[in-house]
Design a protein around this motif. Structure first.
Motif, PDB file in Angstrom:
ATOM      1  N   THR A  85       0.837  -1.197   0.000  1.00  0.00           N
ATOM      2  CA  THR A  85       0.000   0.000   0.000  1.00  0.00           C
ATOM      3  C   THR A  85       0.872   1.248   0.000  1.00  0.00           C
ATOM      4  OG1 THR A  85      -0.110   0.028   2.422  1.00  0.00           O
ATOM      5  CG2 THR A  85      -1.847  -1.192   1.261  1.00  0.00           C
ATOM      6  N   SER A  86       0.228   2.396  -0.086  1.00  0.00           N
ATOM      7  CA  SER A  86       0.953   3.664  -0.050  1.00  0.00           C
ATOM      8  C   SER A  86       1.760   3.796   1.234  1.00  0.00           C
ATOM      9  CB  SER A  86      -0.031   4.831  -0.144  1.00  0.00           C
ATOM     10  OG  SER A  86      -0.605   4.914  -1.414  1.00  0.00           O
ATOM     11  N   SER A  87       2.860   4.528   1.116  1.00  0.00           N
ATOM     12  CA  SER A  87       3.736   4.810   2.254  1.00  0.00           C
ATOM     13  C   SER A  87       3.809   6.328   2.416  1.00  0.00           C
ATOM     14  CB  SER A  87       5.129   4.216   1.998  1.00  0.00           C
ATOM     15  OG  SER A  87       5.995   4.467   3.080  1.00  0.00           O
ATOM     16  N   TYR A 135       6.849   8.385   3.593  1.00  0.00           N
ATOM     17  CA  TYR A 135       7.985   8.530   2.678  1.00  0.00           C
ATOM     18  C   TYR A 135       7.557   9.075   1.312  1.00  0.00           C
ATOM     19  CZ  TYR A 135      10.593   5.650   6.019  1.00  0.00           C
ATOM     20  OH  TYR A 135      11.211   5.150   7.145  1.00  0.00           O
ATOM     21  N   ASP A 184       7.534  -2.359   3.088  1.00  0.00           N
ATOM     22  CA  ASP A 184       7.074  -1.008   2.843  1.00  0.00           C
ATOM     23  C   ASP A 184       7.402  -0.614   1.405  1.00  0.00           C
ATOM     24  OD1 ASP A 184       7.211   2.012   2.767  1.00  0.00           O
ATOM     25  OD2 ASP A 184       6.629   1.768   4.871  1.00  0.00           O
ATOM     26  N   ALA A 185       6.443  -0.006   0.717  1.00  0.00           N
ATOM     27  CA  ALA A 185       6.642   0.343  -0.699  1.00  0.00           C
ATOM     28  C   ALA A 185       7.786   1.332  -0.895  1.00  0.00           C
ATOM     29  CB  ALA A 185       5.356   0.916  -1.267  1.00  0.00           C
ATOM     30  N   ALA A 186       8.201   2.027   0.151  1.00  0.00           N
ATOM     31  CA  ALA A 186       9.242   3.041   0.018  1.00  0.00           C
ATOM     32  C   ALA A 186      10.628   2.552   0.429  1.00  0.00           C
ATOM     33  CB  ALA A 186       8.884   4.261   0.866  1.00  0.00           C
TER      34      ALA A 186
END
Length: 315
Positions: A245-247, A250, A310-312
């Motif tokens: 999902t979105s982070s 960051y 984490d996507a970031a």
């Protein structure tokens, strides 16, 4: 652990194929949605500065002359194929988003310099909006996996699978694997799209993306035992929660439409996906060009399940 930066900017729906010739081949939706661009390099990092070649450009009019979306390059049965979606020109359809799926092919060793033939439409037996096709081999069978609208089911697209008779023909009736059903899959748009396949530890995993292509875009997961009947929907399990999902901490938003490749040494599965770095999008998110390609290692838990993290972050 460090914060990721884009591998390639303004390239959405990224696909990286690691081939037996020692090269990585990259394609993605280009901001103008006007053709199919390829690049290659001997390393994943090298793709960033690699020469780009537009191997196919859309015609000016006709059934596949607008919005060239989500190309993927595959090497099937001794030839290169790019599978993509395209919409008809506006004089044919008033509704712009009437995509169907198509393919081009070349037998050249280097697809960047090959002569590409237009193979026509991939017919699924349902004349409805469809896109995001991928292929994979399993136990000697070539499978086609894609997203499509089915009449009578709420939403824009579900995921379907079928074996292939040839690299451009499916064999038999499509099998529906999943529909948008959870809250996180139905924000803005009801979609299951962008499927990708990775194998590990005796299982097959399908990731997919859901909801609108803004900060709500997220990735889901299906999995099945490698010895099961992949054409039986009961063989597949589905995560009730998103796996990527979105982070916002960051400034990474809407991660999704991923693919998988492997590290240079072949020891690590790599997750390839696009995301934005801001949420202030003017108008329809589809016309915002700043979906960038990111790549990070994919980890595996002790239970044999993928750990996306984490996507970031590159952990």
């Amino acid at each position: 652990m460090s914060v990721l930066t884009p591998l390639i900017e303004q390239r959405a729906d990224p696909y990286i194929h690691k081939h037996t010739d020692g090269y990585y081949y990259f394609t993605a939706s280009v901001p103008a949605y006007d053709g199919i661009e390829l690049r290659r390099a001997t390393t994943i990092a090298g793709l960033a500065a690699a020469e780009t070649v537009m191997v196919w450009t859309k015609p000016d009019t006709g059934p596949y002359s607008d919005l060239i979306w989500a190309p993927e390059i595959h090497f099937n049965e001794g030839a290169w194929y790019v599978y993509f979606a395209a919409a008809p020109s506006r004089e044919i359809k008033d509704d712009l988003f009437q995509h169907r799926m198509y393919a081009i092919s070349t037998k050249a060793d280097n697809p960047l310099t090959g002569d590409w033939a237009f193979e026509g439409q991939i017919d699924t037996g349902m004349d409805t909006f469809c896109l995001d096709a991928t292929t994979f081999n399993h136990k000697g069978v070539l499978y086609y996996l894609w997203a499509q609208k089915e009449e009578g089911i709420r939403g824009n697209s579900n995921l379907y699978i079928a074996p292939m008779k040839t690299p451009v023909e499916i064999d038999g009736k499509p099998v529906r694997l999943t529909i948008p059903e959870y809250d996180w899959e139905t924000i803005g748009f009801w979609v299951n799209e962008g499927p990708a396949v990775v194998k590990h530890g005796g299982r097959l995993f399908i990731t997919y993306s859901a909801s609108a292509t803004d900060e709500n875009y997220a990735m889901g997961l299906l999995w099945a035992d490698e010895s099961s009947d992949l054409l039986d929907p009961a063989s597949w399990n589905k995560s009730k929660t998103p796996v990527l999902t979105s982070s916002p901490g960051y400034n990474i938003f809407g991660p999704g439409h991923n693919s998988f490749t492997q590290s240079e040494d072949g020891q690590t599965d790599m997750l390839v996906y696009h995301a934005r770095t801001y949420t202030e999008i003017e108008g329809d998110p589809l016309w915002d060009p700043n979906r960038h390609t990111f790549v990070k290692p994919l980890k595996w838990g002790d239970d044999g399940m993928p750990v996306f993290g984490d996507a970031a972050l590159d952990d």
